[in-house]
Motif scaffolding. Structure first.
Motif, mmCIF file in Angstrom:
data_model
loop_
_atom_site.group_PDB
_atom_site.id
_atom_site.type_symbol
_atom_site.label_atom_id
_atom_site.label_comp_id
_atom_site.label_asym_id
_atom_site.label_seq_id
_atom_site.Cartn_x
_atom_site.Cartn_y
_atom_site.Cartn_z
ATOM 1 N N UNK A 176 36.129 10.524 -10.728
ATOM 2 C CA UNK A 176 37.370 11.102 -11.390
ATOM 3 C C UNK A 176 38.327 10.274 -11.893
ATOM 4 N N UNK A 177 38.744 9.227 -11.147
ATOM 5 C CA UNK A 177 39.627 8.005 -11.771
ATOM 6 C C UNK A 177 39.046 7.591 -12.779
ATOM 7 N N UNK A 178 37.914 7.159 -12.944
ATOM 8 C CA UNK A 178 37.387 6.303 -13.976
ATOM 9 C C UNK A 178 37.124 7.412 -15.282
ATOM 10 N N UNK A 198 33.470 2.849 -12.708
ATOM 11 C CA UNK A 198 33.767 1.809 -13.551
ATOM 12 C C UNK A 198 32.583 2.433 -14.667
ATOM 13 N N UNK A 199 31.427 3.213 -14.395
ATOM 14 C CA UNK A 199 30.726 3.436 -15.522
ATOM 15 C C UNK A 199 31.324 4.772 -16.216
ATOM 16 N N UNK A 222 42.677 3.219 -14.307
ATOM 17 C CA UNK A 222 41.472 3.505 -13.493
ATOM 18 C C UNK A 222 40.919 2.385 -12.936
ATOM 19 N N UNK A 223 41.037 1.224 -13.181
ATOM 20 C CA UNK A 223 40.436 0.225 -12.450
ATOM 21 C C UNK A 223 41.079 -0.105 -11.379
ATOM 22 N N UNK A 224 42.368 -0.283 -10.985
ATOM 23 C CA UNK A 224 43.112 -0.259 -9.838
ATOM 24 C C UNK A 224 42.798 0.932 -9.043
ATOM 25 N N UNK A 225 42.861 2.259 -9.460
ATOM 26 C CA UNK A 225 42.634 3.381 -8.720
ATOM 27 C C UNK A 225 41.082 3.381 -8.173
ATOM 28 N N UNK A 266 43.393 6.171 -18.182
ATOM 29 C CA UNK A 266 43.561 4.993 -18.892
ATOM 30 C C UNK A 266 42.909 3.705 -18.260
ATOM 31 N N UNK A 267 42.062 2.858 -18.820
ATOM 32 C CA UNK A 267 41.400 1.838 -18.572
ATOM 33 C C UNK A 267 41.970 1.206 -17.198
#
Length: 363
Positions: free
Chosen positions: A91-93, A138-139, A101-104, A97-98
């Motif tokens: 869901x975060x990904x 990440x996908x 999303x990465x940190x989440x 935003x990119x």
């Protein structure tokens, strides 16, 4: 939908646990309620945000709710429920935003690992979920970026089409002004002059009226020529129309983005454009084809250099698109013959239409 729904396969462990009846009555009620609420919130968030972006508070609030529910279910019902963090990461990904999303994704995966340390088998609990959580999150970040890029591309295409239409309207208005502005001004001037001369100088007034008639006829001729030019199809325009028509019909199209028209006069280009339009229409309406290829090229044969247009499909042509005496093919043949061209058709595995027009020796 595939990328969002495929991760539901990881829901099987907690679902099997609930179906096996391994919990108390209170645990089963809490488990089923939490399971249903979590899945619905996950699907609504990701699907709804993909179709139309939600506000930032709603997105963040829903993600916090999913994370809190995953923590609560994992603490009360066991490490089997740690799989919910895979969906939190996905869901975060999908919706953030990119960079966020990465940190989440990393944060939710870290929380999952910390909760797994409380169990009897932390390595087994984390080993099967660490890669899916990171990979899935990440996908989905990449898929979300692809979706946003596609939306931006569609908006850009719509803007370009609107600008092209505005430019065409501006060109037409300029042409009409250039064609009619001078003629109508001259007609108005001569009409006024003839009106003044009519009482005292009827002969000169008649001459002015005759000039008015000549100017009017010339203006009408110019307008007809201009309208004929507007209605004349062009190869680049028909190629764009072919891509749109084939895509709308569900036919996979291989159509060149543009084509050189050097060496073709207006009548030859118009004849080829009509052939392309008719050929694509036959593919859409009659062929039942799944694939269609359009090629344009200059070829040399014993008769000299020719500009060649080919429309090839893989249909069965049961609807009659290959009929040699159809009105469409007859009309194409007549148009091409008027400019010295030829039309060839070939049936077999699909249907192939080839239109050729001769090029000058200097091209």
């Amino acid at each position: 939908m595939i990328w969002i729904g495929i991760w539901l396969a990881f829901m099987s462990p907690p679902l099997n646990k609930l179906l096996d009846g391994g919990y108390s009555t209170v645990g089963e009620v809490f488990g089923w309620t939490g399971f249903v609420v979590f899945v619905l919130a996950y699907l609504v968030l990701v699907f709804r945000h993909t179709a139309r972006r939600l506000t930032t508070p709603v997105v963040r609030g829903t993600l916090v709710f999913l994370g809190a529910l995953a923590v609560a279910l994992s603490l009360t019902l066991g490490p089997t429920w740690l799989v919910l963090f895979v969906y939190v990461a996905v869901s975060c990904g999908a919706v953030l935003p990119a960079r966020q999303a990465g940190w989440s994704i990393i944060g939710s995966t870290a929380v999952m690992c910390l909760l797994a340390l409380r169990g009897d088998q932390p390595v087994e609990a984390v080993g099967g979920l660490l890669v899916p959580a990171l990979l899935g999150g990440f996908a989905m970040t990449g898929v979300g970026q692809l979706i946003r890029t596609t939306v931006q591309l569609k908006e850009a295409r719509a803007t370009v089409a609107q600008l092209a239409a505005n430019e065409e309207r501006l060109r037409m208005s300029r042409d009409l002004h250039d064609l009619l502005g001078h003629s109508l001004s001259l007609i108005a001037l001569k009409s006024e002059l003839a009106g003044r001369m009519l009482p005292d100088q009827p002969g000169r007034a008649a001459a002015q009226i005759e000039d008015i008639q000549q100017v009017s006829r010339q203006a009408l001729k110019d307008v007809r020529e201009a309208v004929t030019g507007y209605r004349r199809p062009t190869l680049p325009g028909e190629l764009a129309g072919a891509r749109t028509a084939l895509a709308a019909a569900g036919v996979v199209a291989d159509v060149p983005a543009d084509c050189p028209t050097d060496g073709l006069d207006e009548d030859q280009e118009a004849a080829l454009a009509w052939a392309l339009r008719e050929g694509v229409t036959n593919v859409v309406r009659h062929s039942g084809a799944r694939n269609c290829t359009v090629t344009v090229q200059v070829r040399q044969n014993l008769d000299g250099r020719h500009y060649e247009l080919t429309v090839r499909d893989d249909g069965d042509n049961s609807g009659g698109s290959a009929a040699p005496k159809g009105n469409g093919l007859t009309g194409m043949t007549e148009r091409l013959e008027m400019v010295g061209g030829t039309l060839d058709t070939r049936s077999g595995k699909g249907f192939t239409l080839t239109a050729r027009v001769p090029l000058g020796s200097g091209t």
